[in-house]
Write an enzyme that holds these catalytic residues in place. Sequence first.
Site, PDB file in Angstrom:
ATOM      1  N   LYS A 169      49.183  23.079  41.909  1.00 35.94           N
ATOM      2  CA  LYS A 169      47.950  23.780  41.521  1.00 35.94           C
ATOM      3  C   LYS A 169      47.095  22.846  40.665  1.00 35.94           C
ATOM      4  O   LYS A 169      47.631  22.111  39.824  1.00 35.94           O
ATOM      5  CB  LYS A 169      48.313  25.050  40.745  1.00 35.94           C
ATOM      6  CG  LYS A 169      47.129  25.955  40.414  1.00 35.94           C
ATOM      7  CD  LYS A 169      47.607  27.244  39.719  1.00 35.94           C
ATOM      8  CE  LYS A 169      46.454  28.184  39.425  1.00 35.94           C
ATOM      9  NZ  LYS A 169      46.901  29.453  38.770  1.00 35.94           N
ATOM     10  N   SER A 200      45.200  33.714  40.958  1.00 34.97           N
ATOM     11  CA  SER A 200      44.383  32.519  41.015  1.00 34.97           C
ATOM     12  C   SER A 200      45.037  31.350  41.746  1.00 34.97           C
ATOM     13  O   SER A 200      44.328  30.412  42.128  1.00 34.97           O
ATOM     14  CB  SER A 200      44.049  32.084  39.587  1.00 34.97           C
ATOM     15  OG  SER A 200      45.218  31.677  38.897  1.00 34.97           O
ATOM     16  N   SER A 230      49.093  35.574  38.791  1.00 38.04           N
ATOM     17  CA  SER A 230      48.522  34.535  39.654  1.00 38.04           C
ATOM     18  C   SER A 230      49.489  33.806  40.570  1.00 38.04           C
ATOM     19  O   SER A 230      49.049  33.042  41.417  1.00 38.04           O
ATOM     20  CB  SER A 230      47.777  33.511  38.809  1.00 38.04           C
ATOM     21  OG  SER A 230      46.505  34.013  38.515  1.00 38.04           O
TER      22      SER A 230
HETATM   23  N1  GLN Z   1      44.000  37.908  37.916  1.00 38.22           N
HETATM   24  C1  GLN Z   1      44.369  37.827  36.523  1.00 38.22           C
HETATM   25  C2  GLN Z   1      43.178  37.361  35.727  1.00 38.22           C
HETATM   26  O1  GLN Z   1      42.157  37.151  36.296  1.00 38.22           O
HETATM   27  C3  GLN Z   1      45.538  36.914  36.359  1.00 38.22           C
HETATM   28  C4  GLN Z   1      45.180  35.492  36.444  1.00 38.22           C
HETATM   29  C5  GLN Z   1      46.344  34.592  36.218  1.00 38.22           C
HETATM   30  O2  GLN Z   1      47.487  35.005  36.260  1.00 38.22           O
HETATM   31  N2  GLN Z   1      46.023  33.330  35.969  1.00 38.22           N
HETATM   32  O3  GLN Z   1      43.253  37.209  34.538  1.00 38.22           O
END
Ligand code: GLN
Length: 502
Positions: free
Chosen positions: A80, A155, A179
Site C-alpha cells: 500500500k 482505503s 481499510s
Molecule cells: N473508511 C474508514 C475511514 O474513512 C476507515 C479507513 C481506514 O481504515 N484507513 O476512516
Amino acid sequence: MANIDTLSARQIASAVASGELSALEVAQAALDAVEAREGEVQAFLQVTPELALAAADRVDAARAAGEALPPLAGVPVAVKDNMNLVGTRTTCASRMLESYESPYTATCVQRMLDAGCVPVGKTNMDEFAFGSSTDTSAFHPTNNPWNTSCVPGGSSGGSAAAVAAGEVPLALGSDTGGSIRQPAALCGVVGMKPTYGAVSRYGVVAFGSSLDQVGPFGRTVEDVALAMDALVTGGHDRCDSTSQEVAPVFAQHLDASIEGRRVGIIPSFMEAEGLSPEVRSAVESAAKALEAAGAELVEVDLPHLDAAIAAYYVIGPAEAFSNLARFDGVRYGYQEPNCRNLADQSSLSRAHGFGAEAKRRQMLGAYLLSSGIYDKYYYAAQKARTLITADYAAAYEKVDVIIMPASPQVAFEHGAISDPTQMYLSDMYTISINIAGNGGMTVPVGLGTDSGMPVAAQLVAPAFKDERLITFGAALERAFASDGAPIMGVAPAFSGKGGELA
Ligand code: GLN
C-alpha cells in the site's frame, strides 16, 4: 503451463525452494500479469520492475549458493502506498506527497522482504487512507475486478484489487477503521487486521495512531497466515513503541479443530438497518458452516456498539488532524511556489495539496480538539471507547470468536455514494474492532444471490488471540472450498490474462 494467478504464495514459495520455478520467472510472470491487467484494474500507483527483478535475482543466487531460503522466497507482494519502501515514492495517493521519495523502508515491508518476498509495486488507496472506495485517490480510481464499474472498497482498495485480479498473491494494507477488511469483502479476498500492536507501524504514514494497524491480503487463509508469520518475525520493533512480541506461529493454527468451540453472534448486528439481505444470508450460512464443523453458536450482546461509529469519527479525525499537521509545505509535502510569506505558504500548500476528504477530516479534527468542544466530544468518545472495549471483553468470556458481516453491502458503483456520512457507514461492522483494538479477518464466502458480487463474513477474536482468526477462517475455507483451494480465486475476467509461466 500454469498461470501465476493459479498459484498461492505457499505454492510459489515451495516451487521456488525446490527449483521447479526460479524466482526470476515468477517475478517476470507477475510483472506480465500486471502489465496485461492494470489497464482495467488500475490497482497500482507505481510498478517496480527493477526492485522486483533485483529481489528475485537475490533469491535465485542464494539458492544457487546452497543457502537455506526464507519462507516466502520468490513470492510477489504489493505494498500500500502509505508504506515506505526505499526506491519508491510514498504518496498516500495525495498530491501532497506526489514526489515524496521513501527515505527508508517501513518495518512491515522490510519483514516481507526478509521473508524473501519480491516487491512488485505500490498500490492505490483513498487519500491518506480516508475512505471506503479508493475513489478519493488524487491520481485515479481503482476498479473492482469482479465488476470494473464498481469500487474495490477502501482505503486499501488497490491492494485488495491487485490480489483479486491475480496480479499478486499477497499484498499489505493498513486498517484504521476497516481499510483491510472492507475492501477484502468487496473484492472476495481474505484480509486480516491483527490486534493493535501486533505489527510494527514504523514507516507507515500515520492516520489515527491509537487505531492504525498493518495486515495482509491473500486469496487463501494459509497465505495470510504465512504473511502474518513474516510480519511478526523479529518481534518487538524498537522503532514503534506500540509493537509487541508476537510468536510467528500463525500457520500452525490452520488445522486446529473448532469442535466444541464457541462462536458468538450479535443479534442486533444481524438486524441492523443498512445490512443487505444477501450479505446477511452469507454471514448466516458462514455461521451455520462453523456449527456444522462442530462449533457452538452463542448469542452475545454488546450494548454500547451503537456508539462506535460516532466515537470513531471523533477520535479518528482528531488524531488525523494532529498527524497531518506535519504536511505544511516546509518540512514535508507539496510546497506552493511564489508565496509572499510563511503563513501563505503553509495555508496555500495545504489548500492545494490535500483533496476534499482529507480537508474535511482535518477541519473536523481541529474543531473537535478546540477548547470547550474537546470535553464535549473527544472526552465523550474516549468514554464510549472504554465501554465498547469492556463489552467485547465481556463477550469473550462466553465465546472464542465472534462472527459478523465485514461490509454491510457488496461493492457499489463508482460515484454511487456521494454523501460522506453515507460512506462512513461502509465501516459500520469494522470500526468497533479498531476501537477495542482486537483483531478481525474477512473471509469471502461466495457470490451474492442478488448482485453476483463477492460476499464475506468477518471473524473477530480477543486481543492477541489472532491465531483464532486463522483457525476459524481455515474452517470456513474448508466448508466453502475444496481442499486448500481459495474460496473465490481470481476474478474470472482477469484470470489467465498475461502471467503465463513457461
Ligand atoms: N473508511 C474508514 C475511514 O474513512 C476507515 C479507513 C481506514 O481504515 N484507513 O476512516
